[in-house]
Design a protein around this motif. Structure first.
Motif, short mmCIF file in Angstrom:
data_model
loop_
_atom_site.label_atom_id
_atom_site.label_comp_id
_atom_site.label_asym_id
_atom_site.label_seq_id
_atom_site.Cartn_x
_atom_site.Cartn_y
_atom_site.Cartn_z
N MET A 221 -23.12 55.21 99.50
CA MET A 221 -24.14 54.72 98.60
C MET A 221 -25.44 54.59 99.39
O MET A 221 -25.47 54.05 100.49
CB MET A 221 -23.71 53.37 98.02
N SER A 222 -26.56 55.07 98.83
CA SER A 222 -27.85 55.00 99.51
C SER A 222 -28.35 53.56 99.54
O SER A 222 -27.90 52.71 98.77
CB SER A 222 -28.87 55.89 98.82
N THR A 223 -29.32 53.31 100.41
CA THR A 223 -29.88 51.96 100.52
C THR A 223 -30.52 51.53 99.21
O THR A 223 -30.35 50.38 98.78
CB THR A 223 -30.92 51.91 101.66
N ASP A 224 -31.23 52.45 98.54
CA ASP A 224 -31.85 52.11 97.26
C ASP A 224 -30.79 51.73 96.22
O ASP A 224 -30.97 50.79 95.46
CB ASP A 224 -32.71 53.26 96.74
N SER A 225 -29.68 52.48 96.18
CA SER A 225 -28.61 52.17 95.23
C SER A 225 -27.99 50.82 95.53
O SER A 225 -27.68 50.05 94.62
CB SER A 225 -27.53 53.25 95.28
N LYS A 226 -27.81 50.51 96.82
CA LYS A 226 -27.26 49.21 97.20
C LYS A 226 -28.21 48.10 96.79
O LYS A 226 -27.77 47.07 96.25
CB LYS A 226 -27.01 49.16 98.71
N ASP A 227 -29.50 48.30 97.05
CA ASP A 227 -30.49 47.29 96.65
C ASP A 227 -30.48 47.10 95.14
O ASP A 227 -30.55 45.97 94.65
CB ASP A 227 -31.90 47.70 97.11
N ASP A 228 -30.40 48.20 94.39
CA ASP A 228 -30.36 48.11 92.92
C ASP A 228 -29.16 47.30 92.46
O ASP A 228 -29.28 46.47 91.55
CB ASP A 228 -30.32 49.51 92.29
N ALA A 229 -28.01 47.51 93.09
CA ALA A 229 -26.80 46.77 92.71
C ALA A 229 -26.96 45.28 93.00
O ALA A 229 -26.54 44.43 92.21
CB ALA A 229 -25.58 47.34 93.45
N VAL A 230 -27.60 44.96 94.13
CA VAL A 230 -27.81 43.55 94.48
C VAL A 230 -28.78 42.91 93.50
O VAL A 230 -28.53 41.81 92.98
CB VAL A 230 -28.30 43.40 95.94
N PHE A 231 -29.90 43.59 93.22
CA PHE A 231 -30.87 43.04 92.27
C PHE A 231 -30.24 42.87 90.90
O PHE A 231 -30.48 41.86 90.22
CB PHE A 231 -32.11 43.94 92.17
N LYS A 232 -29.43 43.83 90.46
CA LYS A 232 -28.76 43.72 89.16
C LYS A 232 -27.83 42.50 89.14
O LYS A 232 -27.82 41.73 88.18
CB LYS A 232 -27.94 44.99 88.88
N ALA A 233 -27.08 42.33 90.22
CA ALA A 233 -26.15 41.20 90.28
C ALA A 233 -26.90 39.87 90.28
O ALA A 233 -26.49 38.92 89.60
CB ALA A 233 -25.27 41.32 91.52
N LEU A 234 -28.00 39.80 91.02
CA LEU A 234 -28.75 38.55 91.13
C LEU A 234 -29.61 38.27 89.90
O LEU A 234 -30.10 37.15 89.72
CB LEU A 234 -29.64 38.58 92.38
N ALA A 235 -29.79 39.26 89.04
CA ALA A 235 -30.63 39.09 87.85
C ALA A 235 -30.01 38.15 86.82
O ALA A 235 -30.71 37.60 85.98
CB ALA A 235 -30.90 40.45 87.20
N ASN A 236 -28.71 37.94 86.91
CA ASN A 236 -28.01 37.11 85.94
C ASN A 236 -27.81 35.69 86.49
O ASN A 236 -27.25 35.52 87.57
CB ASN A 236 -26.67 37.76 85.59
N GLY A 237 -28.23 34.71 85.71
CA GLY A 237 -28.13 33.32 86.15
C GLY A 237 -26.71 32.84 86.39
O GLY A 237 -26.45 32.08 87.32
N LEU A 238 -25.76 33.27 85.57
CA LEU A 238 -24.36 32.86 85.76
C LEU A 238 -23.82 33.41 87.08
O LEU A 238 -23.08 32.71 87.79
CB LEU A 238 -23.49 33.33 84.61
N ARG A 239 -24.18 34.65 87.41
CA ARG A 239 -23.71 35.20 88.68
C ARG A 239 -24.32 34.47 89.86
O ARG A 239 -23.65 34.23 90.87
CB ARG A 239 -24.00 36.71 88.73
#
Length: 110
Positions: free
Chosen positions: A1-19
């Motif tokens: 997985m590229s660095t950008d894809s990893k960053d996108d996954a982290v941002f997506k995960a952190l975007a949700n308050g419950l997570r």
């Protein structure tokens, strides 16, 4: 997985308050999925598992199985990588702008 894809996954995960709340719950110590389900009793087990899957895909939690129990451990390294790549660089720039503004206010040009 590229660095950008990893960053996108982290941002997506952190975007949700419950997570983010789940990550906060794992700060003190690892917890089983059952323990997290008890803490987030407003959610059904399936929903908790879906959130944990997003966190796991972003490498924000590490999962260790012991028999029938699934232990969830916080992995803060992806958050540190986001900080190093994005936040610290922009914070440094913001501080230089604020310093320049402060100097300008202390000695206004006449």
């Amino acid at each position: 997985m590229s660095t950008d894809s990893k960053d996108d996954a982290v941002f997506k995960a952190l975007a949700n308050g419950l997570r983010r709340q789940m990550l906060d719950a794992l700060k003190a110590a690892p917890q089983t999925t059952g323990m997290l389900c008890e803490q987030f009793s407003q959610l059904d087990r399936c929903t908790v598992m879906q959130h944990l899957k997003v966190l796991e895909d972003a490498s924000l939690i590490l999962v260790h199985r012991e028999g029938r129990e699934r232990w969830n451990h916080l992995n803060a390294l992806p958050i540190q990588a986001i900080h190093d790549r994005w936040i610290s660089q922009y914070a440094g720039h913001a501080m230089s702008v604020l310093t320049a503004m402060h100097r300008g206010l202390e000695s206004p040009s006449e």
